[in-house]
Design a protein around this motif. Structure first.
Motif, mmCIF file in Angstrom:
data_model
loop_
_atom_site.group_PDB
_atom_site.id
_atom_site.type_symbol
_atom_site.label_atom_id
_atom_site.label_comp_id
_atom_site.label_asym_id
_atom_site.label_seq_id
_atom_site.Cartn_x
_atom_site.Cartn_y
_atom_site.Cartn_z
ATOM 1 N N LEU A 92 0.727 -1.341 0.137
ATOM 2 C CA LEU A 92 0.105 0.059 -0.016
ATOM 3 C C LEU A 92 0.774 1.322 -0.101
ATOM 4 O O LEU A 92 1.995 1.344 0.455
ATOM 5 C CB LEU A 92 -0.892 0.121 1.398
ATOM 6 C CG LEU A 92 -2.112 -1.107 1.173
ATOM 7 C CD1 LEU A 92 -2.724 -0.949 2.654
ATOM 8 C CD2 LEU A 92 -2.770 -0.779 -0.097
ATOM 9 N N ASP A 93 0.375 2.134 -0.585
ATOM 10 C CA ASP A 93 1.099 3.610 -0.518
ATOM 11 C C ASP A 93 0.510 4.357 0.715
ATOM 12 O O ASP A 93 -0.195 3.845 1.583
ATOM 13 C CB ASP A 93 0.384 4.432 -1.497
ATOM 14 C CG ASP A 93 -0.916 4.797 -1.875
ATOM 15 O OD1 ASP A 93 -1.657 4.464 -0.931
ATOM 16 O OD2 ASP A 93 -1.479 5.201 -2.643
ATOM 17 N N THR A 94 1.045 5.648 1.094
ATOM 18 C CA THR A 94 0.875 6.128 2.410
ATOM 19 C C THR A 94 -0.725 6.292 2.587
ATOM 20 O O THR A 94 -1.052 6.075 3.665
ATOM 21 C CB THR A 94 1.433 7.681 2.274
ATOM 22 O OG1 THR A 94 2.979 7.454 2.128
ATOM 23 C CG2 THR A 94 1.210 8.529 3.344
ATOM 24 N N ALA A 95 -1.431 6.647 1.812
ATOM 25 C CA ALA A 95 -2.736 6.801 1.838
ATOM 26 C C ALA A 95 -3.483 5.428 2.338
ATOM 27 O O ALA A 95 -4.202 5.414 3.400
ATOM 28 C CB ALA A 95 -3.611 7.518 0.879
ATOM 29 N N GLY A 96 -3.079 4.366 1.705
ATOM 30 C CA GLY A 96 -3.570 3.162 1.976
ATOM 31 C C GLY A 96 -3.018 2.574 3.599
ATOM 32 O O GLY A 96 -3.950 2.249 4.324
ATOM 33 N N THR A 97 -1.875 3.034 3.541
ATOM 34 C CA THR A 97 -1.395 2.432 5.083
ATOM 35 C C THR A 97 -1.998 3.443 6.022
ATOM 36 O O THR A 97 -2.214 2.869 7.345
ATOM 37 C CB THR A 97 0.327 2.670 4.903
ATOM 38 O OG1 THR A 97 0.874 2.186 3.856
ATOM 39 C CG2 THR A 97 0.876 2.190 6.102
ATOM 40 N N THR A 98 -2.436 4.747 5.743
ATOM 41 C CA THR A 98 -2.926 5.621 7.057
ATOM 42 C C THR A 98 -4.277 4.919 7.508
ATOM 43 O O THR A 98 -4.602 4.915 8.357
ATOM 44 C CB THR A 98 -3.027 6.966 6.193
ATOM 45 O OG1 THR A 98 -1.740 7.371 6.067
ATOM 46 C CG2 THR A 98 -3.923 7.927 7.317
ATOM 47 N N ALA A 99 -5.017 4.328 6.270
ATOM 48 C CA ALA A 99 -6.226 3.618 6.607
ATOM 49 C C ALA A 99 -5.965 2.349 7.452
ATOM 50 O O ALA A 99 -6.803 2.026 8.448
ATOM 51 C CB ALA A 99 -6.654 3.230 5.568
ATOM 52 N N VAL A 100 -4.665 1.691 7.326
ATOM 53 C CA VAL A 100 -4.669 0.534 8.047
ATOM 54 C C VAL A 100 -4.196 0.982 9.499
ATOM 55 O O VAL A 100 -4.526 0.182 10.424
ATOM 56 C CB VAL A 100 -3.447 -0.128 7.375
ATOM 57 C CG1 VAL A 100 -2.898 -1.552 8.171
ATOM 58 C CG2 VAL A 100 -3.728 -0.780 5.955
ATOM 59 N N PHE A 101 -3.353 2.029 9.520
ATOM 60 C CA PHE A 101 -2.898 2.348 10.799
ATOM 61 C C PHE A 101 -4.122 2.912 11.690
ATOM 62 O O PHE A 101 -4.351 2.678 12.874
ATOM 63 C CB PHE A 101 -1.782 3.507 10.875
ATOM 64 C CG PHE A 101 -1.403 4.050 11.927
ATOM 65 C CD1 PHE A 101 -0.478 3.177 12.857
ATOM 66 C CD2 PHE A 101 -2.041 5.175 12.796
ATOM 67 C CE1 PHE A 101 -0.004 3.714 14.022
ATOM 68 C CE2 PHE A 101 -1.544 5.870 13.957
ATOM 69 C CZ PHE A 101 -0.616 4.891 14.684
ATOM 70 N N CYS A 102 -5.189 3.770 11.101
ATOM 71 C CA CYS A 102 -6.482 3.963 11.559
ATOM 72 C C CYS A 102 -7.168 2.904 12.216
ATOM 73 O O CYS A 102 -7.690 2.793 13.334
ATOM 74 C CB CYS A 102 -7.319 4.667 10.805
ATOM 75 S SG CYS A 102 -6.674 6.298 10.235
#
Length: 241
Positions: A92-102
């Motif tokens: 995942l890119d940063t946007a996708g990883t941010t969703a995973v972190f959330c």
């Protein structure tokens, strides 16, 4: 005294609670900087946790922050159970990883809240202690309802005399620093790490420890801190795995 730090991912703020002697590593020892949110410019996820690219005060990339929570493998396993494969997450890119972190942040708070609720029901924890350790659990709906029911029924748990000691943020910070030194210094013993911690931060050493500061710290770590809700034992011992 600063405890932990806050990451800013776009419009989202996430607090990662930990003793300031662990968190200050990401601000080059500037503990006052921990009181302000730290901007994240990019991030990725791997099998052990997350990697953040943080920004300096001018908004330029500063350093990589590695966040490897002990329960992350459990999180990945639960995602796998619902057919979300880890290999896909790692791409995942940063946007996708941010969703995973959330998702992980919410999941982690819910798990911690469940543990706190169990300990409170068993008389081993108070709401005040839970708030000191991780106040974000009060944002978990089930835990918030549990707290409200206890409060309305005037059934708030109280600390039992003789069962718990008064929490000392200074000693917790000293203990965490010893764990950090041990983790970051190959081949050093934990006894030597305790000595180094008391030498680096003498202002944190209790007056009653002056004759044997590192010996007292090592004994306290074994007798209390490693077994407490504030334990950094898993973090420390990951060096040897």
């Amino acid at each position: 005294m600063a405890r932990g730090f806050t990451l800013r991912l776009g419009q989202h703020l996430f607090t990662l609670g930990m003793p300031f002697t662990l968190a200050s590593r990401i601000t080059d020892g500037d503990e006052a900087r921990l009181l302000e949110p730290i901007d994240v410019l990019g991030m990725s996820v791997n099998a052990k946790g997350f990697l953040f690219i943080t920004a300096d005060d001018e908004g330029n990339p500063k350093l990589e922050l590695i966040y490897e929570p002990a329960i992350f493998s459990r999180f990945l396993s639960e995602l796998s159970d619902v057919s979300i494969q880890r290999e896909a997450l790692f791409k995942l890119d940063t946007a996708g990883t941010t969703a995973v972190f959330c998702l992980f942040y919410s999941w982690m708070n819910a798990k911690q809240a469940a543990v706190f609720e169990e300990n409170i029901r068993a008389g081993n924890l108070t709401f005040e202690e839970a708030r000191d350790i991780r106040k974000e659990v009060f944002d978990v709906p089930r835990f918030a309802r549990f707290f409200q029911r206890k409060w309305l029924a005037n059934d708030m748990p109280k600390g039992k005399k003789g069962k718990r000691r008064n929490h000392s943020e200074q000693v917790e910070a000293l203990y965490a620093l010893a764990c950090r030194i041990y983790r970051e210094t190959p081949s050093i013993s934990f006894e030597d790490a305790c000595y180094a911690a008391t030498e680096q931060r003498p202002e944190l050493v209790p007056l009653t420890w002056r004759k044997d500061p590192d010996g007292n710290l090592k004994r306290e770590a074994t007798r209390y801190w490693d077994k407490s809700q504030y334990s950094q034992k898993d973090y420390r011992e990951r060096r040897d795995k």
